[in-house]
Design an enzyme around this catalytic site. Sequence first.
Site, PDB file in Angstrom:
ATOM      1  N   VAL A  99       0.828  -1.216   0.000  1.00 43.61           N
ATOM      2  CA  VAL A  99       0.000   0.000   0.000  1.00 43.61           C
ATOM      3  C   VAL A  99       0.859   1.262   0.000  1.00 43.61           C
ATOM      4  O   VAL A  99       0.503   2.273  -0.606  1.00 43.61           O
ATOM      5  CB  VAL A  99      -0.942  -0.018   1.232  1.00 43.61           C
ATOM      6  CG1 VAL A  99      -1.609   1.322   1.453  1.00 43.61           C
ATOM      7  CG2 VAL A  99      -1.998  -1.111   1.085  1.00 43.61           C
TER       8      VAL A  99
ATOM      9  N   VAL B  10     -19.499 -10.739  -5.786  1.00 38.84           N
ATOM     10  CA  VAL B  10     -19.898 -11.676  -6.840  1.00 38.84           C
ATOM     11  C   VAL B  10     -18.809 -12.717  -7.049  1.00 38.84           C
ATOM     12  O   VAL B  10     -17.656 -12.377  -7.306  1.00 38.84           O
ATOM     13  CB  VAL B  10     -20.151 -10.946  -8.183  1.00 38.84           C
ATOM     14  CG1 VAL B  10     -20.632 -11.919  -9.245  1.00 38.84           C
ATOM     15  CG2 VAL B  10     -21.160  -9.823  -8.005  1.00 38.84           C
TER      16      VAL B  10
ATOM     17  N   GLY C   8     -17.220 -14.900  -5.069  1.00 37.71           N
ATOM     18  CA  GLY C   8     -16.176 -15.136  -4.056  1.00 37.71           C
ATOM     19  C   GLY C   8     -14.792 -14.664  -4.475  1.00 37.71           C
ATOM     20  O   GLY C   8     -14.570 -13.472  -4.718  1.00 37.71           O
TER      21      GLY C   8
ATOM     22  N   ASP D 281     -29.983 -14.609  -4.252  1.00 37.48           N
ATOM     23  CA  ASP D 281     -28.561 -14.263  -4.199  1.00 37.48           C
ATOM     24  C   ASP D 281     -27.988 -14.176  -5.623  1.00 37.48           C
ATOM     25  O   ASP D 281     -27.301 -13.210  -5.974  1.00 37.48           O
ATOM     26  CB  ASP D 281     -27.820 -15.335  -3.372  1.00 37.48           C
ATOM     27  CG  ASP D 281     -26.327 -15.091  -3.274  1.00 37.48           C
ATOM     28  OD1 ASP D 281     -25.913 -14.302  -2.417  1.00 37.48           O
ATOM     29  OD2 ASP D 281     -25.579 -15.686  -4.075  1.00 37.48           O
TER      30      ASP D 281
ATOM     31  N   LYS E 264     -26.529 -10.867  -7.759  1.00 39.69           N
ATOM     32  CA  LYS E 264     -25.217 -10.883  -8.430  1.00 39.69           C
ATOM     33  C   LYS E 264     -25.385 -10.595  -9.926  1.00 39.69           C
ATOM     34  O   LYS E 264     -24.566  -9.883 -10.519  1.00 39.69           O
ATOM     35  CB  LYS E 264     -24.538 -12.228  -8.201  1.00 39.69           C
ATOM     36  CG  LYS E 264     -24.102 -12.418  -6.743  1.00 39.69           C
ATOM     37  CD  LYS E 264     -23.736 -13.858  -6.456  1.00 39.69           C
ATOM     38  CE  LYS E 264     -23.188 -14.043  -5.039  1.00 39.69           C
ATOM     39  NZ  LYS E 264     -23.119 -15.434  -4.622  1.00 39.69           N
TER      40      LYS E 264
HETATM   41  N1  HSE Z   1     -24.265 -17.718  -0.292  1.00 39.24           N
HETATM   42  C1  HSE Z   1     -23.366 -17.323  -1.326  1.00 39.24           C
HETATM   43  C2  HSE Z   1     -23.145 -18.491  -2.265  1.00 39.24           C
HETATM   44  C3  HSE Z   1     -22.072 -16.877  -0.711  1.00 39.24           C
HETATM   45  O1  HSE Z   1     -23.494 -19.617  -1.904  1.00 39.24           O
HETATM   46  O2  HSE Z   1     -22.643 -18.303  -3.371  1.00 39.24           O
HETATM   47  C4  HSE Z   1     -21.121 -16.219  -1.674  1.00 39.24           C
HETATM   48  O3  HSE Z   1     -21.667 -15.056  -2.230  1.00 39.24           O
END
Ligand code: HSE
Length: 335
Positions: free
Chosen positions: A19, A117, A119, A186, A190
């Site tokens: 950084v 989005v 992980g 979810d 995304k």
């Molecule tokens: N619950 C979400 C999934 C977590 O299963 O993809 C990650 O965004």
Amino acid sequence: GGAVARRLTQAKDEFEARVGRRLEIVGVAVRDTSKDRSDTGLDASLFTTDAEELVTRADLVIELMGGIDPAKSLLQKAIESGASVVTANKALLGQHGAELYELAEEHGADLYYEAAVAGAIPLIRPLRESLAGDSVQRVMGIVNGTTNFILSAMDETGADYADTLAEAGRLGYAEADPTADVEGYDAAAKAAILASIAFHTRVTAADVHREGISSVTSADLIAAKKFDCTIKLLSICERVRDANGAQRISARVYPALIPLTHPLATVNGAFNAVVVEAENAGRLMFYGQGAGGDPTASAVLGDIVAVARTRVTGGRGPGESAYADLPVLSIGQAI
Ligand code: HSE
């Protein structure tokens, strides 16, 4: 949050070198300060239940609490108090992204959300920065780890839906309320985030056609196999042109039959994979761990370094853009 705190504490010197300034954790907002958090390596005095006060005295606020409230008002307060923000909150951005992006713009703050989005997979930054000179036509893939974990287990071992969902919860993949995963909310949030960046248009989760996997049965997966297919919960965001060449957007989430020869058919467990098609780049594929503490922490930490660097050097990182303002088609108009 725990994984992020641990890594920031353990690798202080590395972060400082990357950084250009020492990162100091000035506080951590929690619901219950009496819980043992010694594994984070943080001094107990840093924990507070007063999140409202904490967000006003940091240069960078990291939001990993999830949900709409109070996450939204805390992020607003943080930005209004001069902080930049890193968040993994897909539900919040899918619903209220526009308000927060505009507020960040107004205050010259950075708002980064790579972890929201897919992980660990770098996807937001490639779409926003690497492909900024191209025209994205389609973003399609598996963006929910929990449902992919469930469908893979049902397909491979004939595992029971409810047992597999409970295991996804134990492994830290599922949301606090797993309805968000299994009913496609979810994935729809995304998809809204991806479509907004890819097509320079404000798309909300409510614009995304949504079907979940709760009515997919083992019999469906057996039937799919007979056609050399499997079933995956797909998120599809497309630029669509009508007969006159006018552009529209379609964003939809549903369980789909995938031929076993297709690359997405081999994506199993909590892994995610997204295919991006752009006019000049052609087809790109992004693959990796889509859920879980450590993979998600990797994306959060990358954002922390990026935002901290702009705090040190001055100016802002790339913000959002919605100049195209394309209409979003309903499912009946799209297919
Ligand atoms: N619950 C979400 C999934 C977590 O299963 O993809 C990650 O965004």
